[in-house]
Design a protein around this motif. Structure first.
Motif, PDB file in Angstrom:
ATOM      1  N   GLY A 109       0.819  -1.063   0.065  1.00 29.15           N
ATOM      2  CA  GLY A 109       0.125  -0.048   0.075  1.00 29.15           C
ATOM      3  C   GLY A 109       0.835   1.212   0.017  1.00 29.15           C
ATOM      4  N   GLY A 110       0.447   2.196  -0.960  1.00 26.50           N
ATOM      5  CA  GLY A 110       1.290   3.371  -1.123  1.00 26.50           C
ATOM      6  C   GLY A 110       0.496   4.604  -0.935  1.00 26.50           C
ATOM      7  N   GLY A 111      -0.148   4.581   0.186  1.00 22.67           N
ATOM      8  CA  GLY A 111      -0.774   6.068   0.499  1.00 22.67           C
ATOM      9  C   GLY A 111       0.119   6.416   1.655  1.00 22.67           C
ATOM     10  N   THR A 112      -0.552   7.655   2.662  1.00 29.91           N
ATOM     11  CA  THR A 112       0.222   8.220   3.616  1.00 29.91           C
ATOM     12  C   THR A 112       0.816   7.189   4.547  1.00 29.91           C
ATOM     13  N   SER A 113      -0.069   6.324   4.988  1.00 31.18           N
ATOM     14  CA  SER A 113       0.404   5.278   5.915  1.00 31.18           C
ATOM     15  C   SER A 113       1.478   4.376   5.166  1.00 31.18           C
ATOM     16  N   GLY A 114       1.344   3.652   4.288  1.00 30.56           N
ATOM     17  CA  GLY A 114       2.415   3.155   3.460  1.00 30.56           C
ATOM     18  C   GLY A 114       3.836   3.755   3.500  1.00 30.56           C
ATOM     19  N   THR A 153      -0.630  -4.963  -8.476  1.00 28.16           N
ATOM     20  CA  THR A 153      -1.939  -5.208  -7.567  1.00 28.16           C
ATOM     21  C   THR A 153      -1.851  -6.339  -6.945  1.00 28.16           C
ATOM     22  N   VAL A 154      -2.017  -6.432  -5.892  1.00 31.46           N
ATOM     23  CA  VAL A 154      -2.009  -7.989  -5.054  1.00 31.46           C
ATOM     24  C   VAL A 154      -3.470  -8.292  -5.297  1.00 31.46           C
ATOM     25  N   GLY A 155      -3.480  -9.910  -5.892  1.00 34.01           N
ATOM     26  CA  GLY A 155      -4.682 -10.561  -6.203  1.00 34.01           C
ATOM     27  C   GLY A 155      -4.814 -11.652  -5.235  1.00 34.01           C
ATOM     28  N   ALA A 162      -5.458  10.274  12.882  1.00 31.27           N
ATOM     29  CA  ALA A 162      -4.995   9.089  12.193  1.00 31.27           C
ATOM     30  C   ALA A 162      -3.426   9.085  11.574  1.00 31.27           C
ATOM     31  N   ILE A 163      -2.789  10.263  11.021  1.00 30.86           N
ATOM     32  CA  ILE A 163      -1.571  10.052  10.509  1.00 30.86           C
ATOM     33  C   ILE A 163      -0.714  10.076  11.903  1.00 30.86           C
ATOM     34  N   SER A 164      -0.991  10.677  12.848  1.00 26.79           N
ATOM     35  CA  SER A 164      -0.402  10.424  14.093  1.00 26.79           C
ATOM     36  C   SER A 164      -0.318   8.996  14.683  1.00 26.79           C
ATOM     37  N   GLY A 186      -2.350   2.318   9.455  1.00 29.13           N
ATOM     38  CA  GLY A 186      -3.198   3.457   8.674  1.00 29.13           C
ATOM     39  C   GLY A 186      -4.803   2.771   8.723  1.00 29.13           C
ATOM     40  N   PHE A 187      -5.680   2.934   7.615  1.00 28.01           N
ATOM     41  CA  PHE A 187      -6.822   2.571   7.742  1.00 28.01           C
ATOM     42  C   PHE A 187      -7.133   1.014   7.976  1.00 28.01           C
ATOM     43  N   SER A 188      -6.301   0.455   7.494  1.00 21.59           N
ATOM     44  CA  SER A 188      -6.439  -1.177   7.511  1.00 21.59           C
ATOM     45  C   SER A 188      -6.519  -1.636   8.730  1.00 21.59           C
ATOM     46  N   GLU A 214       2.591  -1.273  -4.212  1.00 21.29           N
ATOM     47  CA  GLU A 214       1.457  -0.474  -4.285  1.00 21.29           C
ATOM     48  C   GLU A 214       0.784  -0.615  -5.739  1.00 21.29           C
ATOM     49  N   SER A 215      -0.501  -0.677  -5.819  1.00 20.88           N
ATOM     50  CA  SER A 215      -1.305  -0.667  -6.905  1.00 20.88           C
ATOM     51  C   SER A 215      -1.421   0.607  -7.757  1.00 20.88           C
ATOM     52  N   SER A 216      -1.089   0.596  -8.877  1.00 24.07           N
ATOM     53  CA  SER A 216      -1.438   1.857  -9.680  1.00 24.07           C
ATOM     54  C   SER A 216      -2.779   2.280 -10.133  1.00 24.07           C
ATOM     55  N   ASP A 217      -3.666   1.007  -9.760  1.00 20.02           N
ATOM     56  CA  ASP A 217      -5.166   1.052 -10.203  1.00 20.02           C
ATOM     57  C   ASP A 217      -6.198   1.425  -9.149  1.00 20.02           C
ATOM     58  N   ILE A 218      -5.596   1.222  -7.894  1.00 22.04           N
ATOM     59  CA  ILE A 218      -6.296   1.419  -6.758  1.00 22.04           C
ATOM     60  C   ILE A 218      -5.859   2.865  -6.231  1.00 22.04           C
ATOM     61  N   PRO A 219      -6.479   3.858  -6.207  1.00 25.38           N
ATOM     62  CA  PRO A 219      -6.169   5.214  -5.741  1.00 25.38           C
ATOM     63  C   PRO A 219      -6.061   5.320  -4.290  1.00 25.38           C
ATOM     64  N   THR A 220      -5.384   6.212  -3.690  1.00 27.31           N
ATOM     65  CA  THR A 220      -5.247   6.285  -2.465  1.00 27.31           C
ATOM     66  C   THR A 220      -6.395   7.279  -2.120  1.00 27.31           C
ATOM     67  N   ILE A 221      -6.547   7.496  -0.655  1.00 25.86           N
ATOM     68  CA  ILE A 221      -7.718   8.192  -0.135  1.00 25.86           C
ATOM     69  C   ILE A 221      -7.799   9.628  -0.648  1.00 25.86           C
ATOM     70  N   GLY A 222      -6.526  10.272  -0.811  1.00 24.97           N
ATOM     71  CA  GLY A 222      -6.307  11.654  -1.409  1.00 24.97           C
ATOM     72  C   GLY A 222      -6.881  12.860  -0.390  1.00 24.97           C
ATOM     73  N   VAL A 223      -7.116  12.278   0.997  1.00 23.74           N
ATOM     74  CA  VAL A 223      -7.537  13.507   2.081  1.00 23.74           C
ATOM     75  C   VAL A 223      -6.411  13.032   3.141  1.00 23.74           C
ATOM     76  N   GLY A 224      -6.902  13.753   4.209  1.00 30.59           N
ATOM     77  CA  GLY A 224      -5.834  13.789   5.542  1.00 30.59           C
ATOM     78  C   GLY A 224      -4.948  14.956   5.508  1.00 30.59           C
ATOM     79  N   GLU A 225      -5.226  16.115   5.725  1.00 28.85           N
ATOM     80  CA  GLU A 225      -4.217  17.109   5.666  1.00 28.85           C
ATOM     81  C   GLU A 225      -4.109  18.086   7.023  1.00 28.85           C
ATOM     82  N   GLY A 226      -4.598  17.448   8.158  1.00 30.42           N
ATOM     83  CA  GLY A 226      -4.395  18.114   9.257  1.00 30.42           C
ATOM     84  C   GLY A 226      -3.389  16.982   9.890  1.00 30.42           C
ATOM     85  N   THR A 227      -2.456  17.438  10.684  1.00 31.32           N
ATOM     86  CA  THR A 227      -1.731  16.706  11.488  1.00 31.32           C
ATOM     87  C   THR A 227      -1.597  17.162  12.857  1.00 31.32           C
TER      88      THR A 227
HETATM   89  C1  FAD Z   1     -12.762  12.528   5.267  1.00 29.89           C
HETATM   90  C2  FAD Z   1     -11.436  12.299   5.847  1.00 29.89           C
HETATM   91  C3  FAD Z   1     -10.564  13.129   6.447  1.00 29.89           C
HETATM   92  C4  FAD Z   1      -9.488  12.789   6.723  1.00 29.89           C
HETATM   93  N1  FAD Z   1      -8.602  13.916   7.704  1.00 29.89           N
HETATM   94  C5  FAD Z   1      -7.407  13.551   8.378  1.00 29.89           C
HETATM   95  C6  FAD Z   1      -6.723  14.512   8.993  1.00 29.89           C
HETATM   96  O1  FAD Z   1      -7.121  15.722   8.826  1.00 29.89           O
HETATM   97  N2  FAD Z   1      -5.716  14.107   9.727  1.00 29.89           N
HETATM   98  C7  FAD Z   1      -5.295  12.950   9.607  1.00 29.89           C
HETATM   99  O2  FAD Z   1      -4.208  12.484  10.460  1.00 29.89           O
HETATM  100  N3  FAD Z   1      -5.864  11.921   9.091  1.00 29.89           N
HETATM  101  C8  FAD Z   1      -7.001  12.070   8.440  1.00 29.89           C
HETATM  102  N4  FAD Z   1      -7.740  11.164   7.772  1.00 29.89           N
HETATM  103  C9  FAD Z   1      -7.175   9.839   7.649  1.00 29.89           C
HETATM  104  C10 FAD Z   1      -6.015   9.799   6.519  1.00 29.89           C
HETATM  105  O3  FAD Z   1      -6.549  10.262   5.257  1.00 29.89           O
HETATM  106  C11 FAD Z   1      -5.493   8.477   6.467  1.00 29.89           C
HETATM  107  O4  FAD Z   1      -4.985   8.001   7.790  1.00 29.89           O
HETATM  108  C12 FAD Z   1      -4.290   8.389   5.507  1.00 29.89           C
HETATM  109  O5  FAD Z   1      -4.822   8.934   4.515  1.00 29.89           O
HETATM  110  C13 FAD Z   1      -3.756   6.896   5.414  1.00 29.89           C
HETATM  111  O6  FAD Z   1      -4.603   6.201   4.384  1.00 29.89           O
HETATM  112  P1  FAD Z   1      -3.732   4.765   4.027  1.00 29.89           P
HETATM  113  O7  FAD Z   1      -2.585   5.153   3.533  1.00 29.89           O
HETATM  114  O8  FAD Z   1      -3.981   3.897   5.308  1.00 29.89           O
HETATM  115  O9  FAD Z   1      -5.031   4.351   3.038  1.00 29.89           O
HETATM  116  P2  FAD Z   1      -5.147   4.764   1.293  1.00 29.89           P
HETATM  117  O10 FAD Z   1      -4.731   6.120   1.001  1.00 29.89           O
HETATM  118  O11 FAD Z   1      -6.732   4.405   1.031  1.00 29.89           O
HETATM  119  O12 FAD Z   1      -3.846   4.108   0.514  1.00 29.89           O
HETATM  120  C14 FAD Z   1      -4.314   2.502   0.429  1.00 29.89           C
HETATM  121  C15 FAD Z   1      -3.208   2.076  -0.479  1.00 29.89           C
HETATM  122  O13 FAD Z   1      -3.218   0.562  -0.554  1.00 29.89           O
HETATM  123  C16 FAD Z   1      -2.945   0.292  -1.954  1.00 29.89           C
HETATM  124  N5  FAD Z   1      -3.702  -0.878  -2.129  1.00 29.89           N
HETATM  125  C17 FAD Z   1      -4.927  -1.276  -1.797  1.00 29.89           C
HETATM  126  N6  FAD Z   1      -5.325  -2.460  -2.450  1.00 29.89           N
HETATM  127  C18 FAD Z   1      -4.284  -3.046  -3.046  1.00 29.89           C
HETATM  128  C19 FAD Z   1      -3.911  -4.109  -3.574  1.00 29.89           C
HETATM  129  N7  FAD Z   1      -4.793  -5.209  -3.850  1.00 29.89           N
HETATM  130  N8  FAD Z   1      -2.769  -4.263  -4.130  1.00 29.89           N
HETATM  131  C20 FAD Z   1      -1.724  -3.369  -3.976  1.00 29.89           C
HETATM  132  N9  FAD Z   1      -2.004  -2.051  -3.394  1.00 29.89           N
HETATM  133  C21 FAD Z   1      -3.375  -1.850  -3.004  1.00 29.89           C
HETATM  134  C22 FAD Z   1      -3.665   1.484  -2.685  1.00 29.89           C
HETATM  135  O14 FAD Z   1      -3.257   1.537  -4.270  1.00 29.89           O
HETATM  136  C23 FAD Z   1      -2.981   2.511  -1.848  1.00 29.89           C
HETATM  137  O15 FAD Z   1      -1.706   2.973  -2.219  1.00 29.89           O
HETATM  138  C24 FAD Z   1      -8.917  11.577   7.017  1.00 29.89           C
HETATM  139  C25 FAD Z   1      -9.745  10.464   6.444  1.00 29.89           C
HETATM  140  C26 FAD Z   1     -10.915  10.788   6.005  1.00 29.89           C
HETATM  141  C27 FAD Z   1     -11.818   9.660   5.230  1.00 29.89           C
END
Ligand code: FAD
Length: 515
Positions: free
Chosen positions: A11-16, A190-192, A355-357, A342-344, A41-54
């Motif tokens: 996973g390559g979002g903020t947590s990864g 992308t992990v299947g 969450a990020i903390s 992270g979310f998982s 990380e998968s290039s087909d599955i987007p990251t959540i794209g929010v999470g702007e406060g720390t």
């Molecule tokens: C509305 C909202 C507001 C938020 N605001 C804050 C904030 O202000 N402050 C804060 O600390 N947190 C906030 N958060 C939480 C924050 O956004 C997350 O903690 C942070 O973005 C981490 O997300 P993640 O990396 O766990 O997941 P994601 O961003 O969802 O990343 C998941 C990754 O896993 C990969 N993946 C998934 N399935 C597969 C697969 N089968 N094979 C390979 N790769 C895969 C995807 O490609 C992606 O790279 C907020 C969340 C929400 C919903």
């Protein structure tokens, strides 16, 4: 498995990327433990794209990874955050009248460490505005001033701060830094399917749709709400918290500034609405605004209307991003040879930007107590899971406190939020105690609680919570001392207002002076 020699972060979002960077900083070129970290990380599955406060923990995390503050600020359109301003949480707005209070990062203590809450409760509590009385930082936020001057230095402050950042750009920075400086290997696939050892249940490899098969000794699940490893593969039960925290959906938009002079708030603005609340975060180049709401209490259409009303005419041509949230956490964030970060691993709503903390804490704890081999895993995992369960439960309680003290009765959402059946027992017990004795350090038994005394004081007394003071508590307070203390804090505020620069001005100066 003999020694653990390689870690796969999936996973390559903020947590990864944060986890990969923290682990790699610990193990890259470490003569005692040279462990290879790979991120897939998968290039087909987007990251959540929010999470702007720390949270202020981010300063230490960035320094630990080795990223300069100036580089971070510029790369992530980042700004400073000195706390959260809660608007309309106590009462619904009446015309143009809005109630508000701050949860500040500076604690309500004097330079000598003395907590001034006792004096405030004894002599000032009938005057509204706890956060203004106990810290100059509320005035600094009101004026959109920065928490430091241009010559204060990287990662140093006049008043305590965290950051607001662009989530996508933060991921890009971490990715670049981790791959270029910390030797993190990057695989896009992308992990299947996930392979497990039949006897132990340990994960042995991930098999990707692109035909790639990757083995590793240890896995970190950062796959977001998909929870591919800890949930779908290892079946760690999910502890649902939606009966306590009702919000489960969000809509978000990116709003440009009206002009290049518009003030940038140096705090997050959280405004309560009929079925949830909105966040308003000022970055260097735009605002990030969203509405977090409970779908049991309002419709998606109505939620969008509430958000557009909040933003005003600037929202007219802007699209919203829709997000579903699962509120709760994994009973065991660590199972076998896999940790979920992270979310998982879990998520409670973003009200206090926890969450990020939590990612920073999870990755740091993992790096600090990383098992040498398989034999060490059960003991370390048990401790890790205890810490995280406690941390999640206490965060849930703290977030609920914001809701259950509200005097709002203008919608079913607020009426239901104060019902004792929706309040965790441990929180109810504390609230009952605090009716007679204000909170003290001893009420927060574990150092792993994310929010302790100062945070509770800001919320309780910001929400006009009434403590019937017992005489034992009051003995030793003196009115003239209290008056002196509060006039000193007020004076410090006046000095700070002259000393600190405008937030936008500082951000622009810092950006222009970066090579
Ligand atoms: C509305 C909202 C507001 C938020 N605001 C804050 C904030 O202000 N402050 C804060 O600390 N947190 C906030 N958060 C939480 C924050 O956004 C997350 O903690 C942070 O973005 C981490 O997300 P993640 O990396 O766990 O997941 P994601 O961003 O969802 O990343 C998941 C990754 O896993 C990969 N993946 C998934 N399935 C597969 C697969 N089968 N094979 C390979 N790769 C895969 C995807 O490609 C992606 O790279 C907020 C969340 C929400 C919903």
């Amino acid at each position: 498995m003999a020694h653990i020699e390689n870690i796969m972060v999936v996973g390559g979002g903020t947590s990864g990327w944060l986890t990969a960077a923290i682990l790699a900083r610990k193990f890259h070129q470490n003569p005692n433990r040279n462990i290879q970290v790979t991120l897939l990380e998968s290039s087909d599955i987007p990251t959540i794209g929010v999470g702007e406060g720390t949270f202020p923990t981010m300063l230490n995390t960035l320094q630990y990874i080795g990223i300069e503050e100036s580089e971070f600020l510029k790369s992530c359109q980042a700004t400073f955050k000195q706390g959260i301003k809660f608007v309309d949480w106590l009462k619904p707005p009446s015309g143009d009248q809005h109630s508000h209070y701050y949860h500040l990062f500076n604690p309500p203590v004097l330079a000598n460490g003395v907590d001034v809450t006792r004096e405030w409760l004894a002599y000032e509590k009938d005057k509204p505005g706890y956060s203004y009385a106990v810290s100059p930082q509320a005035y600094i936020c009101d004026q959109n001033l920065a928490p430091k001057r241009v010559d204060t230095g990287d990662y140093r402050w006049k008043t305590k701060y965290a950051y607001h950042l662009d989530a996508g750009k933060f991921v890009e920075l971490l990715k670049r830094f981790a791959t270029e400086n910390l030797n993190v290997k990057h695989v896009i696939a992308t992990v299947g399917q996930v392979e497990q050892e039949p006897e132990t249940g340990n994960i042995s490899a991930v098999v990707c749709e692109q035909g790639i098969r990757r083995e590793a000794d240890f896995f970190v699940d950062c796959t977001g709400f998909a929870s591919l490893l800890i949930g779908k593969t290892l079946d760690s039960p999910f502890v649902d918290k939606s009966d306590v925290l009702f919000v489960d959906k969000a809509i978000a938009m990116q709003v440009p500034y009206l002009d290049e002079k518009q003030a940038i708030a140096s705090h997050t603005i959280s405004t309560a609405h009929e079925a949830g609340w909105s966040w308003d975060i000022g970055l260097k180049n735009r605002r990030g605004i969203g509405y977090v709401y409970a779908s049991n209490y309002t419709s998606g259409e109505r939620a969008e209307q509430v958000l557009r009303n909040y933003v005003g005419s600037q929202a007219d041509n802007l699209d919203v991003k829709k997000i579903s949230m699962r509120v709760g956490y994994r009973e065991e964030c660590w199972r076998n040879n896999c940790v979920a970060i992270g979310f998982s691993g879990g998520f409670v709503e973003p009200l206090e930007a926890t969450a990020i903390s939590m990612v920073e804490t999870g990755a740091t704890l993992l790096a600090d107590q990383f098992p040498e081999d398989e034999n060490a895993i059960p003991a370390i995992a048990t401790k890790y899971n205890q810490i995280f369960k406690l941390r999640w439960e206490k965060i849930v309680e703290f977030i609920k406190l914001h809701y259950c003290l509200s005097q709002r009765t203008d919608s079913q959402f607020w009426i239901d939020n104060v019902k004792s059946t929706s309040i965790p027992k441990a929180l109810l017990e504390k609230i009952n105690l605090w009716r007679y004795f204000p909170p003290v350090e001893n009420d927060f038994a574990s150092r792993f609680e994310m929010f302790t005394l100062a945070s509770y004081q800001y919320i309780l007394y910001g929400m006009e919570f009434k403590t019937e003071l017992q005489s034992a508590y009051l003995s030793g307070t003196r009115k003239e001392v209290a008056e002196m203390v509060f006039s000193k804090i007020h004076e410090q505020g006046s000095v700070a207002l002259k000393d600190l620069p405008d937030h936008r001005e500082l951000i622009e100066t810092l950006n222009s002076s970066i090579r």
